[in-house]
Design an enzyme around this catalytic site. Sequence first.
Site, PDB file in Angstrom:
ATOM      1  N   GLY A 171     -31.351  45.628   6.632  1.00 49.16           N
ATOM      2  CA  GLY A 171     -30.306  44.684   6.998  1.00 49.16           C
ATOM      3  C   GLY A 171     -30.505  43.270   6.503  1.00 49.16           C
ATOM      4  N   SER A 172     -31.353  43.084   5.482  1.00 45.46           N
ATOM      5  CA  SER A 172     -31.523  41.707   5.012  1.00 45.46           C
ATOM      6  C   SER A 172     -30.230  41.194   4.377  1.00 45.46           C
ATOM      7  CB  SER A 172     -32.690  41.608   4.026  1.00 45.46           C
ATOM      8  OG  SER A 172     -32.417  42.296   2.831  1.00 45.46           O
ATOM      9  N   ASN A 173     -29.488  42.054   3.696  1.00 41.52           N
ATOM     10  CA  ASN A 173     -28.204  41.626   3.130  1.00 41.52           C
ATOM     11  C   ASN A 173     -27.159  41.392   4.219  1.00 41.52           C
ATOM     12  OD1 ASN A 173     -28.171  41.564   0.057  1.00 41.52           O
ATOM     13  ND2 ASN A 173     -29.312  43.443   0.508  1.00 41.52           N
TER      14      ASN A 173
ATOM     15  N   MET B 276     -25.968  53.679   2.891  1.00 40.78           N
ATOM     16  CA  MET B 276     -26.366  54.756   1.983  1.00 40.78           C
ATOM     17  C   MET B 276     -25.422  55.957   2.078  1.00 40.78           C
ATOM     18  SD  MET B 276     -28.699  53.079   0.693  1.00 40.78           S
ATOM     19  CE  MET B 276     -29.956  53.894  -0.251  1.00 40.78           C
ATOM     20  N   ARG B 277     -24.140  55.693   1.957  1.00 42.16           N
ATOM     21  CA  ARG B 277     -23.182  56.774   2.092  1.00 42.16           C
ATOM     22  C   ARG B 277     -22.025  56.565   1.116  1.00 42.16           C
ATOM     23  NH1 ARG B 277     -24.255  60.256   5.439  1.00 42.16           N
ATOM     24  NH2 ARG B 277     -25.912  59.128   6.479  1.00 42.16           N
TER      25      ARG B 277
ATOM     26  N   ASN C 156     -19.700  46.441  -2.562  1.00 42.57           N
ATOM     27  CA  ASN C 156     -21.041  46.996  -2.397  1.00 42.57           C
ATOM     28  C   ASN C 156     -22.018  46.158  -3.217  1.00 42.57           C
ATOM     29  OD1 ASN C 156     -23.095  48.960  -1.729  1.00 42.57           O
ATOM     30  ND2 ASN C 156     -22.891  49.772  -3.796  1.00 42.57           N
TER      31      ASN C 156
ATOM     32  N   HIS D  17     -25.681  46.423  -5.271  1.00 43.53           N
ATOM     33  CA  HIS D  17     -26.559  47.455  -5.832  1.00 43.53           C
ATOM     34  C   HIS D  17     -27.678  46.786  -6.625  1.00 43.53           C
ATOM     35  CE1 HIS D  17     -27.724  51.378  -7.312  1.00 43.53           C
ATOM     36  NE2 HIS D  17     -27.870  50.812  -8.501  1.00 43.53           N
TER      37      HIS D  17
HETATM   38  C1  GRF Z   1     -30.460  46.549  -1.191  1.00 44.78           C
HETATM   39  O1  GRF Z   1     -31.392  46.479  -2.240  1.00 44.78           O
HETATM   40  C2  GRF Z   1     -29.118  46.999  -1.699  1.00 44.78           C
HETATM   41  O2  GRF Z   1     -28.857  46.573  -2.995  1.00 44.78           O
HETATM   42  C3  GRF Z   1     -29.257  48.491  -1.671  1.00 44.78           C
HETATM   43  O3  GRF Z   1     -29.990  48.760  -0.505  1.00 44.78           O
HETATM   44  C4  GRF Z   1     -30.834  47.651  -0.209  1.00 44.78           C
HETATM   45  C5  GRF Z   1     -30.572  47.265   1.209  1.00 44.78           C
HETATM   46  O4  GRF Z   1     -31.463  46.294   1.669  1.00 44.78           O
HETATM   47  N1  GRF Z   1     -27.957  49.124  -1.720  1.00 44.78           N
HETATM   48  P1  GRF Z   1     -31.213  45.600   3.078  1.00 44.78           P
HETATM   49  O5  GRF Z   1     -31.058  46.703   4.106  1.00 44.78           O
HETATM   50  O6  GRF Z   1     -29.976  44.765   2.967  1.00 44.78           O
HETATM   51  O7  GRF Z   1     -32.432  44.770   3.329  1.00 44.78           O
END
Ligand code: GRF
Length: 209
Positions: free
Chosen positions: A17-19, A95-96, A112, A114
Amino acid sequence: MTSRAAGRLAVLASGTGSNAMAVADAVEDGRIAAPLACVLVDRTDAPVIARARARGIDVVLADRAAHASAEDHERAVVTELLNRNVAWVVLAGYMRICGPRFLRAYEGRALNVHPSLLPAFPGRNAIGDALEAGVAATGVTVHFIDAGVDTGPIVSQEAVAIRPGDDHASLAARIHDVEHRLLPDATARLVAGHLVHPYLHLDQELLPT
Ligand code: GRF
């Protein structure tokens, strides 16, 4: 008719969940001009659940394991989002694959992030695949969601050099730094109506149904 300005944002996440937190930061400090309706999580063991709750964000648990099929799960996800008047969706480590029901409501409204320079290294192991391929640089892509795996129209990209001696952890750390900047930036442009899908004719003034 509901105006675009009223549209709320949801973040979908499956992991750390860092993003999701970077997007929440940008909502909090006004860079993203849409309220954060919720963080929707598809697995009960995801660390993002505690992180979001700790800062008072509404967490919606849409546990994939509690649904018999991917279609049932997706119906539950879309229902949760529509019930909360969510107009914009950010997939941040979700992841879906998004199916037809999700796309009917949110294609053109969903981004999204990536960890590669798409179309290079799509899929779950993008960072490891880039290391294994021995390329000089990989990077980050933000793109609109479509029915494929990491295939939708690209919104923004930034390269990250691979240094001699990099391992998965060191490269991932630099990639995450870039993600935490690119994803909130793109989301801000999306909800402000400055980011328009290249071939969908979306009525941005109407909430999805
Ligand atoms: C990120 O690297 C994103 O690009 C990929 O999954 C990772 C998720 O990281 N799809 P976080 O859970 O947001 O830390």
